[in-house]
Each structure stands twice: as C-alpha cells, then as structure tokens.
Scaffold this active site. Sequence first.
Site, PDB file in Angstrom:
ATOM      1  N   ASP A 204       0.848  -1.195   0.000  1.00  0.00           N
ATOM      2  CA  ASP A 204       0.000   0.000   0.000  1.00  0.00           C
ATOM      3  C   ASP A 204       0.883   1.244   0.000  1.00  0.00           C
ATOM      4  O   ASP A 204       2.111   1.141  -0.056  1.00  0.00           O
ATOM      5  CB  ASP A 204      -0.930  -0.006   1.222  1.00  0.00           C
ATOM      6  CG  ASP A 204      -0.183   0.215   2.537  1.00  0.00           C
ATOM      7  OD1 ASP A 204       1.064   0.231   2.525  1.00  0.00           O
ATOM      8  OD2 ASP A 204      -0.847   0.377   3.567  1.00  0.00           O
ATOM      9  N   ASP A 206       1.509   4.650   2.292  1.00  0.00           N
ATOM     10  CA  ASP A 206       1.226   5.273   3.588  1.00  0.00           C
ATOM     11  C   ASP A 206       1.664   6.731   3.549  1.00  0.00           C
ATOM     12  O   ASP A 206       2.834   7.019   3.336  1.00  0.00           O
ATOM     13  CB  ASP A 206       1.996   4.542   4.694  1.00  0.00           C
ATOM     14  CG  ASP A 206       1.700   3.048   4.721  1.00  0.00           C
ATOM     15  OD1 ASP A 206       0.583   2.691   5.117  1.00  0.00           O
ATOM     16  OD2 ASP A 206       2.576   2.253   4.317  1.00  0.00           O
ATOM     17  N   ASP A 308      -3.224   4.650   2.696  1.00  0.00           N
ATOM     18  CA  ASP A 308      -3.545   5.086   4.055  1.00  0.00           C
ATOM     19  C   ASP A 308      -3.165   6.552   4.187  1.00  0.00           C
ATOM     20  O   ASP A 308      -2.011   6.926   3.960  1.00  0.00           O
ATOM     21  CB  ASP A 308      -2.734   4.291   5.095  1.00  0.00           C
ATOM     22  CG  ASP A 308      -3.223   2.868   5.252  1.00  0.00           C
ATOM     23  OD1 ASP A 308      -4.408   2.612   4.947  1.00  0.00           O
ATOM     24  OD2 ASP A 308      -2.432   2.012   5.695  1.00  0.00           O
TER      25      ASP A 308
HETATM   26  P1  8DG Z   1       4.019  -2.793   2.983  1.00  0.00           P
HETATM   27  O1  8DG Z   1       2.902  -1.804   2.967  1.00  0.00           O
HETATM   28  O2  8DG Z   1       5.023  -2.532   1.938  1.00  0.00           O
HETATM   29  O3  8DG Z   1       3.511  -4.183   2.958  1.00  0.00           O
HETATM   30  O4  8DG Z   1       4.803  -2.665   4.370  1.00  0.00           O
HETATM   31  P2  8DG Z   1       4.646  -1.562   5.471  1.00  0.00           P
HETATM   32  O5  8DG Z   1       4.462  -0.223   4.858  1.00  0.00           O
HETATM   33  O6  8DG Z   1       5.759  -1.724   6.429  1.00  0.00           O
HETATM   34  O7  8DG Z   1       3.342  -2.046   6.230  1.00  0.00           O
HETATM   35  P3  8DG Z   1       1.981  -1.284   6.561  1.00  0.00           P
HETATM   36  O8  8DG Z   1       1.007  -2.345   6.939  1.00  0.00           O
HETATM   37  O9  8DG Z   1       1.547  -0.374   5.491  1.00  0.00           O
HETATM   38  O10 8DG Z   1       2.284  -0.487   7.876  1.00  0.00           O
HETATM   39  C1  8DG Z   1       3.257   0.530   7.947  1.00  0.00           C
HETATM   40  C2  8DG Z   1       3.546   0.843   9.356  1.00  0.00           C
HETATM   41  O11 8DG Z   1       2.475   1.557   9.901  1.00  0.00           O
HETATM   42  C3  8DG Z   1       3.733  -0.403  10.230  1.00  0.00           C
HETATM   43  O12 8DG Z   1       4.953  -0.340  10.915  1.00  0.00           O
HETATM   44  C4  8DG Z   1       2.668  -0.374  11.233  1.00  0.00           C
HETATM   45  C5  8DG Z   1       2.163   1.014  11.139  1.00  0.00           C
HETATM   46  N1  8DG Z   1       0.736   1.113  11.339  1.00  0.00           N
HETATM   47  C6  8DG Z   1      -0.337   0.589  10.692  1.00  0.00           C
HETATM   48  N2  8DG Z   1      -1.473   0.968  11.297  1.00  0.00           N
HETATM   49  C7  8DG Z   1      -1.087   1.737  12.311  1.00  0.00           C
HETATM   50  C8  8DG Z   1      -1.761   2.437  13.289  1.00  0.00           C
HETATM   51  O13 8DG Z   1      -2.957   2.444  13.363  1.00  0.00           O
HETATM   52  N3  8DG Z   1      -0.975   3.137  14.159  1.00  0.00           N
HETATM   53  C9  8DG Z   1       0.392   3.171  14.071  1.00  0.00           C
HETATM   54  N4  8DG Z   1       1.089   3.873  14.933  1.00  0.00           N
HETATM   55  N5  8DG Z   1       1.040   2.513  13.150  1.00  0.00           N
HETATM   56  C10 8DG Z   1       0.310   1.823  12.306  1.00  0.00           C
HETATM   57  O14 8DG Z   1      -0.270  -0.107   9.708  1.00  0.00           O
HETATM   58 MN    MN Z   2       2.684   0.206   3.773  1.00  0.00          MN
HETATM   59 MN    MN Z   3      -0.434   0.852   5.547  1.00  0.00          MN
END
Ligand code: 8DG
Ligand code: MN
Ligand code: MN
Length: 372
Positions: A204, A206, A308
């Site tokens: 995704d 972020d 996100d």
């Molecule tokens: P990817 O998308 O490439 O698979 O990997 P990523 O970017 O590391 O994973 P992610 O699922 O998109 O999550 C990114 C980071 O954000 C992860 O370390 C956890 C964090 N995260 C969430 N939701 C929340 C939340 O609600 N609060 C906080 N503090 N962090 C969050 O995914």
């Molecule tokens: Mn991510």
């Molecule tokens: Mn995410």
Amino acid sequence: VSVEKPQDTWLVAAYACQRRSPLPNNNQLLTDALETLAEEAHFCGHEGRSLAFSRASSVLKALPRTVRRVQELDSLPCLGEHSKRVIQEVLEDGTSAEVETIRQSEKYQAMKLFTKIFGVGVKTAHQWYQEGRRTLDDLRGHPAQLSKEQQAGLIHYEDLNTPVKRADAEAIGQVVREAVNKCLPGASVTLTGGFRRGKPSGHDVDLLITHPVEGQEAGLLKKVIACLDQQGFLLYHSIHRNTFESLEDSDQEPSSHASSMDQYERCFSIFCLGDLPGDAQEGAGAEKPSRVRRTSGASRFWKAVRVDLVVTPYSQFPFALLGWTGSRIFERDLRRFAKREKKMLLNSHTLYHLEQSRVYRFPQGIERMRRK
Ligand code: 8DG
Ligand code: MN
Ligand code: MN
C-alpha cells in the site's frame, strides 16, 4: 549492529531497533519458511508463537551472508528450538516438511486467501472457513454479508494484491500533495511505511499529512477526501475519527496496551491510479488515459491501489513518522526497548518517562529532522 566474527558466527543485537536491517535478504529460503510458521500461528490466534517466528526471521534478515550450517546460528538471539529445527531442515533438504504441510493445508490456503481481502482479519476469515467457504466466489455469492470495505476488497482483489511500485507511490503522493495544498496551503505530505525504509515496492501507500501551525490540520482530512473524490481518484474511502486524548487534557499516563493502532484521524482508501508509468512514453500524440472509473471494458489504463492517509498535529508528527515507518518488528522492539531499557513509553503520539512522569516534547524536532 552486526559484527562478523572470524570463526563464522555473527553478533546480532536482540532488539531489532539496535541492528541494521539492510534491504537485501541473504536468507530468503529460511525467512520464507519462518514467516509461513509465523503466519500459521497468527491464523490460529497464537500471537506469542507468531511473534517468536517473526523475530527469528527478522534476525536472519540482518545477517550479511547466507547461512550454510546450523552451527553458525549459535551466537544469534531470538532463535528458539523450533526455529532452529526448521532452519536445519531447510539447510539440509532445501525444504521443511512441516512448512510444506502447512502451505498445502486447506485451512492455511483459505485463511491466506481471505485475509488478503482488504477489510478482512483473522477472525472473519476463520469464521468463513468454519462455515465451509473456501474461495472468493463463495463470498461473492453473499455480498450482503460483507462490509462495504470487504466488498471493495473483493472487487479489487487482484489489483490490491499486486505490489505497488515506488513510482506509483510517488505519483499518488503527488496527487495527494496537490489536493492537500489546495485545501490548506503550507501543509505537507510525507511518504512513509515500507517506501520510507527504501523498499522498491509495497502492499500500500502510507502518507502522513501535517501543517506547521498546530491546529490548522483540524478538519483537513474531510476536505482533502472530498477534493480527491471529486476528481475521480477514489474507488473507496472510510474516515476514522481521531480519538486521542491529548496529554495536556489528562494527567493520566498514556495507555500502555501493546496495540500498534494510534488515534490519529485517518482514511483507509482505495485509489484509482491512471497514467501508469510507461503511459508517459507513448508520446504527445497518444490519447492520455487519465483516471478512469471502473468500467467493464477489456483494456484497462488504471489500477486500484490501497492508500492510508493519516493526519497529525505538528507537535506529534515526529512520533507519527517514526511509528508509521515500520517495520512492524522494528516498531515493536523500539517500544519494548524504550520500556525495558529506558523506562519510557513510546507510541505514535508521544514519548513518556515512566519513572519521572515526564512527557518529552519535540518543539523544533521537525525542523531539526528536515535539516539532516
Ligand atoms: P508494505 O505496505 O510494503 O507491505 O509494508 P509496510 O508499509 O511496512 O506495512 P503497513 O502495513 O503499510 O504499515 C506501515 C507501518 O504503519 C507499520 O509499521 C505499522 C504502522 N501502522 C499501521 N497501522 C497503524 C496504526 O494504526 N498506528 C500506528 N502507529 N502505526 C500503524 O499499519
Ligand atoms: Mn505500507
Ligand atoms: Mn499501511
């Protein structure tokens, strides 16, 4: 920090936040096996077990070379008997019978298929499995039983399970930046998550949004979403309200439960990304395929991408940035390190000294970070 010792063993720190985590993985076969075990434990609700396998995998990712003999692992932290046994099996046979059995099991495959749907967690997936459902078509037959999020997840299942390339992430970041600046000049948009860690692709995008004048960010997300929606960028979105109780308003300690969820206002969305990289090279004469809504047409010039969006007050931005950069194991260990070794409580909002009852502020923090 990992230091290579002469006799073929490594010194690796036990907390992920104390060691380098380079992108190239020299032990993919081993980490894949351990991650399957972690996933299977997660599917069964055994979170402690799952974490143990994830930690073992994370340690192997920190190694500067490929492991050849199981004896090389003697000096490494976080490797339990079970992990070592599986590693040995893979080293000797190229595969682990236990892992292969899991990968071929009906339950694992169904759980994997279902949890890859946007909006579906282990609980829902397991319930569906118990009800005898096995395929996406089994779910498509009963759309009324799905949440709006899950319906969108099913419609865009293939796109959302195709890795997002960095160029696409940057393009979406730019689109959001333009919308944000239209709604509130001076606001910033920062690409975080795996891309901030340098990964070339991710599941995704972020994005963190803030404004250097504290308080200006209030109400921004709704406007930005409306702006993006009007331009046809959004296939799905759901806004979640901020429920964070500011520390100034309460003299209580921040809650210390282990959840990684924070309380910022955020939007879980699915973007419609047109103008895929490559389109640009088709020359000026080519018809420019701008964002298009879903059609039943055969040829597609767009792709659904999970995004996100998170809005943070400026004073908390550094903690949000740290918390959203990941990886999950890194974040977990950073918090565990803060608590155990520094007697501090760290989350995506704040840093708090548990014994001195003191909140650390970050007034010029962002400026200092920017200059680096
Ligand atoms: P990817 O998308 O490439 O698979 O990997 P990523 O970017 O590391 O994973 P992610 O699922 O998109 O999550 C990114 C980071 O954000 C992860 O370390 C956890 C964090 N995260 C969430 N939701 C929340 C939340 O609600 N609060 C906080 N503090 N962090 C969050 O995914
Ligand atoms: Mn991510
Ligand atoms: Mn995410």
